[in-house]
Design a protein around this motif. Structure first.
Motif, PDB file in Angstrom:
ATOM      1  N   GLY A  92      -0.699  -0.337  -5.533  1.00  0.00           N
ATOM      2  CA  GLY A  92      -2.030  -0.439  -4.963  1.00  0.00           C
ATOM      3  C   GLY A  92      -3.118  -0.485  -6.013  1.00  0.00           C
ATOM      4  O   GLY A  92      -4.035  -1.326  -5.935  1.00  0.00           O
ATOM      5  N   ASN A  93      -3.045   0.403  -7.011  1.00  0.00           N
ATOM      6  CA  ASN A  93      -4.071   0.408  -8.049  1.00  0.00           C
ATOM      7  C   ASN A  93      -4.115  -0.917  -8.797  1.00  0.00           C
ATOM      8  O   ASN A  93      -5.200  -1.430  -9.113  1.00  0.00           O
ATOM      9  N   LEU A 114     -11.763   5.028   0.427  1.00  0.00           N
ATOM     10  CA  LEU A 114     -10.939   4.210   1.314  1.00  0.00           C
ATOM     11  C   LEU A 114      -9.466   4.592   1.188  1.00  0.00           C
ATOM     12  O   LEU A 114      -8.748   4.690   2.190  1.00  0.00           O
ATOM     13  N   VAL A 115      -9.008   4.798  -0.046  1.00  0.00           N
ATOM     14  CA  VAL A 115      -7.618   5.203  -0.279  1.00  0.00           C
ATOM     15  C   VAL A 115      -7.322   6.515   0.427  1.00  0.00           C
ATOM     16  O   VAL A 115      -6.285   6.680   1.092  1.00  0.00           O
ATOM     17  N   GLU A 116      -8.250   7.479   0.316  1.00  0.00           N
ATOM     18  CA  GLU A 116      -8.047   8.784   0.948  1.00  0.00           C
ATOM     19  C   GLU A 116      -8.094   8.675   2.476  1.00  0.00           C
ATOM     20  O   GLU A 116      -7.301   9.318   3.167  1.00  0.00           O
ATOM     21  N   ARG A 117      -9.013   7.875   2.995  1.00  0.00           N
ATOM     22  CA  ARG A 117      -9.138   7.756   4.442  1.00  0.00           C
ATOM     23  C   ARG A 117      -7.875   7.206   5.082  1.00  0.00           C
ATOM     24  O   ARG A 117      -7.515   7.596   6.197  1.00  0.00           O
ATOM     25  N   ASP A 121      -0.842   6.245  -1.035  1.00  0.00           N
ATOM     26  CA  ASP A 121      -0.473   6.548  -2.408  1.00  0.00           C
ATOM     27  C   ASP A 121      -0.545   5.242  -3.196  1.00  0.00           C
ATOM     28  O   ASP A 121       0.355   4.391  -3.089  1.00  0.00           O
ATOM     29  N   PRO A 122      -1.595   5.034  -4.011  1.00  0.00           N
ATOM     30  CA  PRO A 122      -1.786   3.736  -4.669  1.00  0.00           C
ATOM     31  C   PRO A 122      -0.920   3.531  -5.899  1.00  0.00           C
ATOM     32  O   PRO A 122      -1.031   2.489  -6.559  1.00  0.00           O
ATOM     33  N   THR A 123      -0.051   4.504  -6.215  1.00  0.00           N
ATOM     34  CA  THR A 123       0.811   4.354  -7.397  1.00  0.00           C
ATOM     35  C   THR A 123       2.183   3.804  -7.050  1.00  0.00           C
ATOM     36  O   THR A 123       2.965   3.473  -7.948  1.00  0.00           O
ATOM     37  N   ARG A 124       2.503   3.707  -5.755  1.00  0.00           N
ATOM     38  CA  ARG A 124       3.825   3.228  -5.359  1.00  0.00           C
ATOM     39  C   ARG A 124       3.860   1.697  -5.372  1.00  0.00           C
ATOM     40  O   ARG A 124       2.926   1.043  -4.886  1.00  0.00           O
ATOM     41  N   LYS A 136      -2.202  -0.704   4.758  1.00  0.00           N
ATOM     42  CA  LYS A 136      -3.255   0.122   4.169  1.00  0.00           C
ATOM     43  C   LYS A 136      -3.791  -0.504   2.885  1.00  0.00           C
ATOM     44  O   LYS A 136      -5.003  -0.514   2.649  1.00  0.00           O
ATOM     45  N   VAL A 137      -2.871  -1.015   2.036  1.00  0.00           N
ATOM     46  CA  VAL A 137      -3.304  -1.691   0.810  1.00  0.00           C
ATOM     47  C   VAL A 137      -4.226  -2.856   1.163  1.00  0.00           C
ATOM     48  O   VAL A 137      -5.296  -3.039   0.567  1.00  0.00           O
TER      49      VAL A 137
END
Length: 297
Positions: A92-93, A114-117, A121-124, A136-137
């Motif tokens: 995601g990041n 937005l990531v938290e809402r 997990d933007p590292t997967r 979500k991404v």
């Protein structure tokens, strides 16, 4: 209001298949327009033509006063495709940095919010994500940078009910800021919450357009009346705003499509002892409209 989305005779044909047929559409600034139809009706094809990902067979379209293929125009649009495909090793990041960089919004201060809402997990890496997490991404990518126009194709597909509600809240917030929204959806709850107008597409053709108020007005009330004695449906002949009357299990069932005062007055004259109201949900209304438009063709 200025027109943000406009199509004129927009058509797309793939071989013998006519995916979109002579579509005329106008969406005004600050409006939320829900484009509804069954799978294969032409919704996603329309979205792709608006953004110039595919070219029309005939007709034309414009967004934000220009071509969806113009990079300057595209940078003002948040887009979520119906099926988001990213490189399998990208996380995601990586996606937010890369695509946000193309539009100049990689450092958007709302990105982390937005990531938290959406509980992402933007590292997967993308290859490890479920359908819902891939969605979500895509949602974070679409909403980053506070775009003027959001084009969202089945935005809540794969999301659980809690996150669907979070999405509706976010959409309402962006609409309150003045964003224009064009979305496709099978979830009438999100359409009812945010849409100003609804367009019904069937087999590539625009079947009808309604305001949300007009759509809700078609959610006719069913009123069940109980009487101490026998009452025939014909007793309600001539009463305004009644669509249908029937006898059912010892009660009279009245289908209303307008104010009920006259019907209640007649029920009182006839000595009604019990009144129970039932209202159709918009899913039922949508199906009825869809079937009615099909039978007229």
């Amino acid at each position: 209001m200025s027109t943000v989305i406009e199509t004129d005779g927009l058509s797309k044909q793939f071989g013998d298949l006519v995916a979109v047929n002579n579509l005329d559409l106008a969406v005004e600034r600050g409006e939320c327009y829900a484009f509804l139809g069954r799978n294969g009706s032409g919704k996603s094809t329309t979205a792709r033509m608006l953004l110039d990902f595919i070219r029309p067979t005939a007709g034309s379209s414009a967004i934000l006063g220009g071509s969806g293929g113009d990079p300057v125009i595209r940078s003002r649009v948040g887009y979520l495709p119906g099926d988001l495909n990213l490189p399998r090793a990208m996380n995601g990041n990586n996606a937010f940095d890369f695509f946000g960089g193309l539009s100049g919004v990689a450092d958007d201060p709302e990105r982390n919010d937005l990531v938290e809402r959406f509980g992402l997990d933007p590292t997967r890496p993308f290859r490890d994500l479920s359908t819902g997490n891939r969605r979500k991404v895509g949602l974070v990518l679409a909403f980053m940078g506070d775009p003027e126009l959001l084009i969202l194709d089945e935005p809540t597909s794969g999301l659980d009910p809690v996150l669907q509600e979070e999405f509706r809240d976010l959409l309402a917030e962006r609409k309150s800021r003045g964003a224009t929204i064009w979305l496709t959806s099978h979830v009438m709850a999100e359409v009812e919450r945010v849409a100003d107008r609804v367009g019904l597409i069937r087999d590539g053709l625009m079947a009808c357009e309604l305001t949300m108020a007009e759509l809700k007005s078609q959610a006719a009330s069913r009123i069940h009346l109980t009487f101490p004695g026998s009452v025939r449906p014909s007793a309600f002949d001539g009463v305004p705003n009644i669509a249908d009357v029937s006898a059912q299990d010892g009660t009279i069932v009245v289908h209303m499509n307008g104010p009920v005062a006259a019907m209640l007055a007649r029920a009182g004259e006839l000595g009604a002892s019990e009144i129970e109201t039932e209202r159709q949900d918009l899913d039922d209304v949508f199906l009825q409209l869809f079937d009615a438009q099909g039978s007229e063709r």
